[in-house]
Design an enzyme around this catalytic site. Structure first.
Site, mmCIF file in Angstrom:
data_model
loop_
_atom_site.group_PDB
_atom_site.id
_atom_site.type_symbol
_atom_site.label_atom_id
_atom_site.label_comp_id
_atom_site.label_asym_id
_atom_site.label_seq_id
_atom_site.Cartn_x
_atom_site.Cartn_y
_atom_site.Cartn_z
ATOM 1 N N ASN A 86 1.958 -3.327 8.222
ATOM 2 C CA ASN A 86 2.170 -3.926 6.991
ATOM 3 C C ASN A 86 3.855 -2.975 5.745
ATOM 4 O OD1 ASN A 86 1.506 -6.640 6.494
ATOM 5 N ND2 ASN A 86 -0.221 -5.561 6.458
ATOM 6 N N HIS B 135 0.226 7.517 4.142
ATOM 7 C CA HIS B 135 1.563 6.949 4.444
ATOM 8 C C HIS B 135 2.015 7.834 3.542
ATOM 9 C CE1 HIS B 135 0.420 2.934 5.284
ATOM 10 N NE2 HIS B 135 -0.550 3.062 4.294
ATOM 11 N N ALA C 54 0.979 -0.883 -0.017
ATOM 12 C CA ALA C 54 0.197 -0.129 0.268
ATOM 13 C C ALA C 54 0.771 0.954 0.167
ATOM 14 C CB ALA C 54 -0.887 -0.377 0.732
HETATM 15 N N1 NAD Z 1 1.887 -4.912 2.559
HETATM 16 C C1 NAD Z 1 0.668 -4.818 2.301
HETATM 17 O O1 NAD Z 1 0.624 -3.378 1.607
HETATM 18 C C2 NAD Z 1 -0.770 -4.724 2.539
HETATM 19 C C3 NAD Z 1 -2.114 -4.323 3.140
HETATM 20 C C4 NAD Z 1 -2.943 -4.095 3.259
HETATM 21 C C5 NAD Z 1 -3.148 -5.572 4.345
HETATM 22 N N2 NAD Z 1 -1.706 -6.798 4.560
HETATM 23 C C6 NAD Z 1 -1.944 -7.735 4.963
HETATM 24 O O2 NAD Z 1 -2.577 -8.510 4.178
HETATM 25 C C7 NAD Z 1 -3.401 -9.520 4.701
HETATM 26 C C8 NAD Z 1 -4.600 -10.230 4.445
HETATM 27 O O3 NAD Z 1 -5.230 -8.652 4.065
HETATM 28 P P1 NAD Z 1 -6.733 -8.236 3.837
HETATM 29 O O4 NAD Z 1 -7.751 -7.289 4.013
HETATM 30 O O5 NAD Z 1 -7.386 -9.505 3.188
HETATM 31 O O6 NAD Z 1 -6.966 -9.457 5.385
HETATM 32 P P2 NAD Z 1 -8.815 -9.813 5.329
HETATM 33 O O7 NAD Z 1 -9.112 -10.272 6.882
HETATM 34 O O8 NAD Z 1 -9.720 -9.090 4.809
HETATM 35 O O9 NAD Z 1 -9.013 -11.255 4.935
HETATM 36 C C9 NAD Z 1 -7.686 -12.725 5.745
HETATM 37 C C10 NAD Z 1 -8.648 -13.699 5.032
HETATM 38 O O10 NAD Z 1 -7.298 -14.887 5.661
HETATM 39 C C11 NAD Z 1 -7.806 -15.470 7.221
HETATM 40 N N3 NAD Z 1 -6.946 -16.453 7.594
HETATM 41 C C12 NAD Z 1 -6.477 -15.668 8.615
HETATM 42 N N4 NAD Z 1 -5.463 -16.092 9.181
HETATM 43 C C13 NAD Z 1 -5.452 -17.511 8.984
HETATM 44 C C14 NAD Z 1 -4.961 -18.550 8.914
HETATM 45 N N5 NAD Z 1 -3.456 -19.201 9.840
HETATM 46 N N6 NAD Z 1 -5.265 -19.876 7.812
HETATM 47 C C15 NAD Z 1 -6.144 -19.459 7.376
HETATM 48 N N7 NAD Z 1 -7.277 -18.434 7.008
HETATM 49 C C16 NAD Z 1 -6.825 -17.411 7.877
HETATM 50 C C17 NAD Z 1 -9.405 -15.118 7.666
HETATM 51 O O11 NAD Z 1 -10.310 -16.155 7.838
HETATM 52 C C18 NAD Z 1 -9.750 -14.273 6.224
HETATM 53 O O12 NAD Z 1 -10.686 -14.602 5.299
HETATM 54 C C19 NAD Z 1 -3.820 -9.071 6.389
HETATM 55 O O13 NAD Z 1 -2.311 -9.650 7.390
HETATM 56 C C20 NAD Z 1 -3.211 -7.982 6.603
HETATM 57 O O14 NAD Z 1 -2.763 -7.279 7.005
HETATM 58 C C21 NAD Z 1 -0.659 -5.503 3.372
#
Ligand code: NAD
Length: 254
Positions: free
Chosen positions: A177, A205, A121
């Site tokens: 992240n 950010h 992001a």
């Molecule tokens: N790199 C970046 O800039 C950035 C930006 C936004 C989000 N993220 C990260 O990406 C990830 C996903 O984000 P999102 O918005 O799609 O999240 P979200 O909460 O919408 O979806 C996450 C999904 O993963 C599942 N889940 C979580 N832990 C699990 C496990 N151990 N085993 C199986 N399933 C599991 C949950 O049930 C959910 O359906 C998060 O960790 C978030 O912090 C990263």
């Protein structure tokens, strides 16, 4: 290239939608989530297969997109790399712990697998990577989000965290992240400020970097995902672009 998804939430939804439009350059064939219904919903959109355990997709895919949680990075990504499969990690906060990161790098090396981390992001990662070749004097990230995105209610601008990126992981695992990605790119821990700001309706950010190259400042104002307002649309787009680029012969940017 066949791809599986670990974690079928907001990011996985956007990626799968683009795959439906044929804009991904890879085939998303397998879906796993600890919440089966989420995996089933997404799989049905692209005629994909739901698996009951992550391991069940590993013989079939070339790469797994981790879009679940920092815990999944620690506990499940090793299984992917041990099978010699590449992984694209979204929960970059899970890589802030140097022991976990080194362990994953070593498993990847042993099994000839790659760990991809998209820029997420944030804009400015290209500059940070280039700057790290010289000397970076200081690098700071100021993150502003609507209070509800940070899980609080307040009518005043409130600094929730100020300090090193690694210490923020414990308190804000889902908001770290960007700080983690910048720290890995910089090869050093950056300074982080996390602010709950009732005046903003986007996830913002600001990155400030000073080094022997000069200095830069970037500001990203992110539209939030409808499904999960903590997450920015740009994060999913960056993963899609990275997947695209795996098949491209011309690579642009650092
Ligand atoms: N790199 C970046 O800039 C950035 C930006 C936004 C989000 N993220 C990260 O990406 C990830 C996903 O984000 P999102 O918005 O799609 O999240 P979200 O909460 O919408 O979806 C996450 C999904 O993963 C599942 N889940 C979580 N832990 C699990 C496990 N151990 N085993 C199986 N399933 C599991 C949950 O049930 C959910 O359906 C998060 O960790 C978030 O912090 C990263």
């Amino acid at each position: 290239m066949k791809v599986g998804i670990l974690g079928c939430g907001a990011i996985a939804n956007i990626i799968t939608n683009f795959s439906q439009e044929g804009k991904l350059g890879v085939e998303i064939a397998f879906f796993y989530d600890r919440d089966m219904e989420r995996a089933e919903n997404l799989a049905s959109q692209v005629d994909g297969r739901v698996v009951l355990n992550l391991e069940d997709m590993l013989d079939e895919v070339d790469l797994v997109i981790e879009a679940a949680s920092p815990q999944a990075v620690e506990q499940m990504v090793p299984l992917i790399l041990e099978k010699g499969r590449d992984v694209l990690i979204m929960s970059v906060g899970g890589l802030m712990n140097p022991q976990i990161r080194k362990n994953l790098e070593s498993i990847a090396k042993k099994n000839n697998a790659k760990i991809h981390v998209p820029s997420g992001a944030i804009v400015g990662l290209d500059g940070m990577k280039a700057a790290s070749i010289g000397k970076i004097q200081n690098a700071t990230l100021i993150t502003r989000k609507p209070p509800r995105s940070l899980g609080i209610e307040t009518k005043e601008e409130t600094i929730l965290y100020q300090g090193k990126a690694s210490a923020a992981v414990e308190k804000f695992p889902m908001n770290i992240n960007v700080a983690a990605t910048l720290s890995i790119a910089a090869g050093m821990e950056i300074e982080v400020q996390i602010i709950a700001d009732p005046q903003v309706d986007r996830n913002m950010h600001e990155v400030r970097v000073v080094g022997d190259f000069g200095e830069f400042r970037t500001v990203t104002e992110n539209v939030r995902c409808a499904i999960n307002p903590k997450t920015s649309v740009m994060a999913a787009y960056s993963a899609i672009k990275l997947l695209n680029s795996l098949n491209e012969n011309l690579q642009v940017g650092t």
